[in-house]
Write a protein that holds these residues in place. Structure first.
Motif, PDB file in Angstrom:
ATOM      1  N   ASP A  30       0.814  -1.405   0.018  1.00 40.27           N
ATOM      2  CA  ASP A  30       0.106  -0.080   0.028  1.00 40.27           C
ATOM      3  C   ASP A  30       0.952   1.143  -0.100  1.00 40.27           C
ATOM      4  O   ASP A  30       1.755   1.389   0.625  1.00 40.27           O
ATOM      5  N   TYR A  31       0.447   2.250  -0.754  1.00 39.14           N
ATOM      6  CA  TYR A  31       0.910   3.598  -0.549  1.00 39.14           C
ATOM      7  C   TYR A  31       0.105   4.243   0.539  1.00 39.14           C
ATOM      8  O   TYR A  31      -1.112   3.874   0.816  1.00 39.14           O
ATOM      9  N   TYR A  32       0.622   5.235   1.231  1.00 42.33           N
ATOM     10  CA  TYR A  32       0.008   5.800   2.256  1.00 42.33           C
ATOM     11  C   TYR A  32      -0.863   7.116   1.797  1.00 42.33           C
ATOM     12  O   TYR A  32      -0.627   7.541   1.048  1.00 42.33           O
ATOM     13  N   SER A  33      -1.887   6.945   2.466  1.00 46.64           N
ATOM     14  CA  SER A  33      -3.089   8.348   2.352  1.00 46.64           C
ATOM     15  C   SER A  33      -3.698   8.181   3.636  1.00 46.64           C
ATOM     16  O   SER A  33      -4.412   7.199   4.234  1.00 46.64           O
ATOM     17  N   LYS A  54       4.887   8.237  -0.370  1.00 46.43           N
ATOM     18  CA  LYS A  54       5.007   7.238   0.998  1.00 46.43           C
ATOM     19  C   LYS A  54       4.179   6.148   0.796  1.00 46.43           C
ATOM     20  O   LYS A  54       3.318   5.842   0.225  1.00 46.43           O
ATOM     21  N   LYS A  55       4.888   5.048   1.319  1.00 47.54           N
ATOM     22  CA  LYS A  55       4.361   3.699   1.309  1.00 47.54           C
ATOM     23  C   LYS A  55       4.452   3.135   2.862  1.00 47.54           C
ATOM     24  O   LYS A  55       4.834   3.743   3.889  1.00 47.54           O
ATOM     25  N   ILE A  56       3.445   2.182   3.110  1.00 41.75           N
ATOM     26  CA  ILE A  56       3.218   1.743   4.634  1.00 41.75           C
ATOM     27  C   ILE A  56       4.102   0.735   4.874  1.00 41.75           C
ATOM     28  O   ILE A  56       4.644  -0.050   4.235  1.00 41.75           O
ATOM     29  N   ARG A  58       4.849  -2.080   8.528  1.00 48.51           N
ATOM     30  CA  ARG A  58       4.206  -2.487   9.782  1.00 48.51           C
ATOM     31  C   ARG A  58       5.152  -3.490  10.451  1.00 48.51           C
ATOM     32  O   ARG A  58       6.112  -3.775  10.191  1.00 48.51           O
ATOM     33  N   ARG A  74       0.613   1.019  12.055  1.00 42.77           N
ATOM     34  CA  ARG A  74       1.518   1.235  10.773  1.00 42.77           C
ATOM     35  C   ARG A  74       1.945   2.767  10.736  1.00 42.77           C
ATOM     36  O   ARG A  74       1.661   3.468  11.283  1.00 42.77           O
ATOM     37  N   GLU A  75       3.060   2.717  10.064  1.00 40.76           N
ATOM     38  CA  GLU A  75       3.813   4.107  10.049  1.00 40.76           C
ATOM     39  C   GLU A  75       4.134   4.193   8.315  1.00 40.76           C
ATOM     40  O   GLU A  75       3.687   3.197   7.537  1.00 40.76           O
ATOM     41  N   SER A  76       4.543   5.551   7.792  1.00 41.57           N
ATOM     42  CA  SER A  76       4.703   5.542   6.426  1.00 41.57           C
ATOM     43  C   SER A  76       6.003   6.005   6.175  1.00 41.57           C
ATOM     44  O   SER A  76       6.695   6.906   7.303  1.00 41.57           O
TER      45      SER A  76
END
Length: 94
Positions: A30-33, A54-56, A58, A74-76
């Motif tokens: 996943d990309y971050y949003s 940015k990507k996720i 975990r 989660r972080e990004s």
């Protein structure tokens, strides 16, 4: 131990999976949003890159605090970032 360890250095979790939290952060697809995750959607995947790219990630890492070891934490970061506490997990569908 002050560094990442080999996969399987500790016992598996109740599902038979190893190192799901605390060894290295795992990059996700996943990309971050900030507004992507919606109520009532099961396992959404964000394939659209935002302007920040940015990507996720975990799972926490050996050098982070305990609250990051939760499976839903989660972080990004930019997808180009790397260091000794980021990694990935290879999976296979049977």
């Amino acid at each position: 131990t002050g560094h990442a360890v080999a996969v399987g250095s500790y016992p598996s979790n109740p599902y038979g999976l190893y190192d799901m939290g605390g060894n290295v952060w795992e990059w996700c697809q996943d990309y971050y949003s900030a507004d992507f995750y919606m109520d009532g959607v099961t396992n959404p995947v964000n394939n659209t890159a935002g302007t920040d790219g940015k990507k996720i990630r975990r799972g926490g890492a050996w050098n982070y605090h305990a609250s990051t070891l939760l499976t839903y934490a989660r972080e990004s970061d930019p997808a180009t970032r790397g260091n000794n506490h980021f990694g990935f997990r290879i999976v296979q569908n049977e």
